[in-house]
Each structure stands twice: as C-alpha cells, then as structure tokens.
Design a protein around this motif. Structure first.
Motif, PDB file in Angstrom:
ATOM      1  N   GLU A  86       0.820  -1.224   0.000  1.00  0.00           N
ATOM      2  CA  GLU A  86       0.000   0.000   0.000  1.00  0.00           C
ATOM      3  C   GLU A  86       0.853   1.274   0.000  1.00  0.00           C
ATOM      4  O   GLU A  86       0.424   2.302  -0.532  1.00  0.00           O
ATOM      5  CB  GLU A  86      -0.947   0.002   1.191  1.00  0.00           C
ATOM      6  N   HIS A 113       0.108   3.635   6.855  1.00  0.00           N
ATOM      7  CA  HIS A 113       0.914   2.406   6.888  1.00  0.00           C
ATOM      8  C   HIS A 113       2.347   2.653   7.359  1.00  0.00           C
ATOM      9  O   HIS A 113       2.990   1.725   7.846  1.00  0.00           O
ATOM     10  CB  HIS A 113       0.863   1.695   5.539  1.00  0.00           C
ATOM     11  N   HIS A 166      -8.921  -3.881   1.548  1.00  0.00           N
ATOM     12  CA  HIS A 166      -9.249  -3.327   2.873  1.00  0.00           C
ATOM     13  C   HIS A 166     -10.492  -3.975   3.457  1.00  0.00           C
ATOM     14  O   HIS A 166     -10.552  -4.260   4.655  1.00  0.00           O
ATOM     15  CB  HIS A 166      -9.434  -1.805   2.793  1.00  0.00           C
ATOM     16  N   HIS A 199      -8.912   4.272   5.695  1.00  0.00           N
ATOM     17  CA  HIS A 199      -8.609   4.028   4.281  1.00  0.00           C
ATOM     18  C   HIS A 199      -9.873   3.680   3.494  1.00  0.00           C
ATOM     19  O   HIS A 199     -10.031   4.115   2.348  1.00  0.00           O
ATOM     20  CB  HIS A 199      -7.532   2.934   4.154  1.00  0.00           C
TER      21      HIS A 199
HETATM   22 FE   LIG Z   1      -4.549   0.523   4.265  1.00  0.00          FE
END
Ligand SMILES: [Fe+2]
Length: 223
Positions: A86, A113, A166, A199
């Motif tokens: 990511e 992240h 996700h 996210h």
């Molecule tokens: Fe993520």
C-alpha cells in the motif's frame, strides 16, 4: 516627670507585645510551611511505592502479556504485508492519478501504513515472531498493474484493488481484536482497525467504489 514616665511605660509594653505577637505569627507561618512541605513529600514518597497502581496504569498501554494464537501471528504478517504494497501504491497515486481524491487517498495510505508498519515491526521484535520483508506475489502483481495505468484508468483500478483488500482484512481485524489474549496484538488490532477504517473512508470518498467490489468482499466471508 514621674507622671510622664508612667504614661510612657504602657506604650513600651504595648510595643513589646506587638513585637512578640509578630514573632509568634512568623513562627506559626514557618511551622505551617514546613508541615505542608513534609506532607507533600510524604505523598510523593507514598505514591512512588505503589507498584500495583503504577502497573495498572502501564498495563493496557505498553505491556506484553498473554498467549499468542496462530491467528495473532498471521495477523502480524498481514499488517506488515499490507504496508509493503500500500505504501508503493500510495506513492504511485501522487504521479499516476487524475483525481485529487485519489491522490488524497494515496497520502492517507502512505501516512497510515508508515505508522502501522513501525508498530508491526516493534511487535514482531517484542514477540519474537518473524515477519516477511516482501509483499505477497499477488500484492506485488497489483503494484505492477498500478505502475502501468494512468489517469482515469489508474483511478478506477486503484479503488477496485484497495477497497477490496481493505474490506477483506477488516473482517480479519474484527476477529483478532475480539479474541486475542495478547496485549500487544490487541493494541495493534485497535490501531489497524482505525487505519483500515480511515482508508475505506477515503476510498469511498472518491465515489468510485463499485457494487462488484463489495460483492467480491462479501464472497470471502465464511458462511
Ligand atoms: Fe490501508
């Protein structure tokens, strides 16, 4: 002169009385200050010798306690590998995307992240659970697809791939957060839950999440 001396005597006595009273007040004030200081240091000393109270404060935040399950170890690997694909995806969004909302989502991926990866690496060390240094072959394939896309095609591919992944990990996080007995994994699950929620929010804000993607996520839930 005699009467004058008699008049002067009470004045002198009153002066001595006032001086004595002032001195007494000064002594009382000094003793009060000393007693207050003594009580204060006694409190600090008393607090410093309360291990149970200190442990209770430190426990939920920083301790490492409780057995690790196979799911806990898998979760640590999944968090690490999520970051490993990511973060490159978030960087690619800054140069390949056409929409500002996609670039914004990419920034959230990068920032979220970076923090989560740091925590996962610290937990791996503390728990003596090795974690990989590479994303899965499938995740690396997704990054390669994103490298080749531009503009609106990039935007849609980015949202399709990232919203699906996700959604799938969000289900695992719930299971880990609800069942883990280990305090470090519990903290990591809480942080990951917050990050993944963020996210999904920014990906949905792009307006490009399709029903096909949501159906794909739903198909992975064990019946
Ligand atoms: Fe993520």
């Amino acid at each position: 002169m005699k009467s004058h001396a008699r008049k002067a005597q009470p004045t002198a006595s009153r002066g001595r009385l006032i001086a004595a009273a002032v001195a007494l007040l000064a002594v009382i004030a000094s003793v009060s200050v000393w007693l207050a200081q003594r009580d204060s240091s006694a409190d600090e000393s008393h607090s410093a010798h309360l291990p149970a109270a200190n442990a209770a404060l430190a426990g939920p935040q920083g301790g490492n306690a409780g057995a690790l399950s196979a799911l806990d170890k898998t979760f640590l690997t999944k968090v690490r590998q999520a970051g490993l694909w990511e973060m490159p995806a978030g960087r690619l969004a800054q140069t390949h995307a056409s929409s500002e909302a996609i670039k914004r989502a990419g920034m959230h991926l990068l920032e979220g992240h970076s923090k989560l990866d740091q925590l996962a690496r610290e937990d791996s060390e503390a728990l003596s659970v090795p974690i990989p240094d590479e994303a899965t072959a499938e995740q690396q394939g997704w990054v390669d697809q994103l490298k080749d896309a531009r503009g609106k095609a990039f935007d849609q591919l980015f949202v399709d791939l990232l919203r699906a992944s996700h959604g799938k990990i969000f289900i695992t996080i719930g299971e880990v957060r609800a069942t883990t007995k280990n305090t470090l994994i519990r903290r990591l699950a809480t942080q990951t839950n917050n990050t993944v929620q963020d996210h999904m929010d920014v990906l949905e804000d792009t307006g490009l999440v399709t029903e096909t993607t949501l159906d794909d996520v739903a198909s992975t839930i064990p019946k």
